[in-house]
Write an enzyme that holds these catalytic residues in place. Structure first.
Site, short mmCIF file in Angstrom:
data_model
loop_
_atom_site.label_atom_id
_atom_site.label_comp_id
_atom_site.label_asym_id
_atom_site.label_seq_id
_atom_site.Cartn_x
_atom_site.Cartn_y
_atom_site.Cartn_z
N GLU A 1 0.37 5.14 0.60
CA GLU A 1 -0.55 6.20 1.04
C GLU A 1 -0.04 7.56 0.57
OE1 GLU A 1 -1.12 5.66 5.28
OE2 GLU A 1 -2.25 3.80 4.94
N CYS B 1 -10.47 -3.13 -4.77
CA CYS B 1 -9.47 -4.12 -5.20
C CYS B 1 -10.12 -5.37 -5.75
CB CYS B 1 -8.54 -4.46 -4.04
SG CYS B 1 -7.40 -3.12 -3.67
N GLU C 1 -2.98 -4.61 -3.31
CA GLU C 1 -3.45 -5.49 -4.39
C GLU C 1 -3.40 -4.77 -5.73
OE1 GLU C 1 -4.84 -4.73 -1.53
OE2 GLU C 1 -6.17 -6.28 -0.78
N ASN D 1 0.84 -1.20 0.00
CA ASN D 1 0.00 0.00 0.00
C ASN D 1 0.88 1.25 0.00
OD1 ASN D 1 0.62 -0.95 2.66
ND2 ASN D 1 -0.97 0.35 3.55
N1 THU Z 1 -5.39 -1.39 2.17
C1 THU Z 1 -4.84 -2.21 1.24
O1 THU Z 1 -3.65 -2.08 0.91
N2 THU Z 1 -5.61 -3.17 0.68
C2 THU Z 1 -6.94 -3.36 0.97
O2 THU Z 1 -7.58 -4.15 0.32
C3 THU Z 1 -7.55 -2.62 2.06
C4 THU Z 1 -6.77 -1.48 2.58
C5 THU Z 1 -4.57 -0.34 2.76
C6 THU Z 1 -4.91 1.02 2.25
C7 THU Z 1 -4.46 1.90 3.40
O3 THU Z 1 -3.09 2.23 3.21
C8 THU Z 1 -4.58 1.02 4.61
O4 THU Z 1 -4.73 -0.30 4.15
C9 THU Z 1 -5.77 1.37 5.50
O5 THU Z 1 -6.92 1.48 4.75
#
Ligand code: THU
Length: 140
Positions: A54, A99, A65, A52
């Site tokens: 941000e 996702c 994903e 992820n």
């Molecule tokens: N996040 C993911 O990477 N994949 C998901 O399917 C759900 C959420 C991440 C996004 C964000 O950086 C953190 O989790 C909290 O939402």
């Protein structure tokens, strides 16, 4: 009834989850502090990882994903058989709705393994997580 996961060797699943956990460590998540890693397996067995990413403008965050999908597609790979998703949360962090839909674009019968930092693992499929889905063939 939901489709059950295709049989996969337990060792392969654990290896793939290890790759996903290693990818999670690379997360850029100073806001949520949650680390998520994905390991996406192509039909020919190549593995593409993602974490992820941000952003200070929160809505621009990219999930692990979707980062893995973008990596694979931009390398010319568009057909997948499995994905492992690992996170720093104590429980299995299931893939978000966005996702699920992005994965659906490339694989309606994807096998999905999800694990938190510790604790139980969820073995499921995209068909189970996104039933009666919309996809590319709906545009035909
Ligand atoms: N996040 C993911 O990477 N994949 C998901 O399917 C759900 C959420 C991440 C996004 C964000 O950086 C953190 O989790 C909290 O939402």
């Amino acid at each position: 009834m939901a489709q059950s996961p295709r049989p996969g060797a337990e060792d392969d699943i654990q290896d793939l989850l290890r790759v996903a956990h290693a990818a999670a460590v690379l997360a850029h998540s100073p806001y949520s502090k949650i680390q998520v890693g994905a390991a996406l397996v192509s039909t020919s067995g190549e593995i593409f990882t993602g974490c992820n990413v941000e952003n200070a403008s929160f809505g621009l965050t990219i999930c692990a994903e979707r980062a893995a999908v973008a990596k694979a597609v931009s390398a010319g790979v568009t057909s997948f058989r499995a994905i492992a998703i690992a996170s720093s949360q104590p429980h299995p962090l299931m893939p978000c709705g966005a996702c699920r839909q992005v994965l659906r674009e490339f694989a309606s019968d994807l096998v999905i393994h999800v694990q938190g930092k510790q604790g139980p693992r969820v073995d499921t499929t995209l068909a189970e997580l996104l039933p009666r889905s919309f996809g590319p063939s709906d545009l035909g």
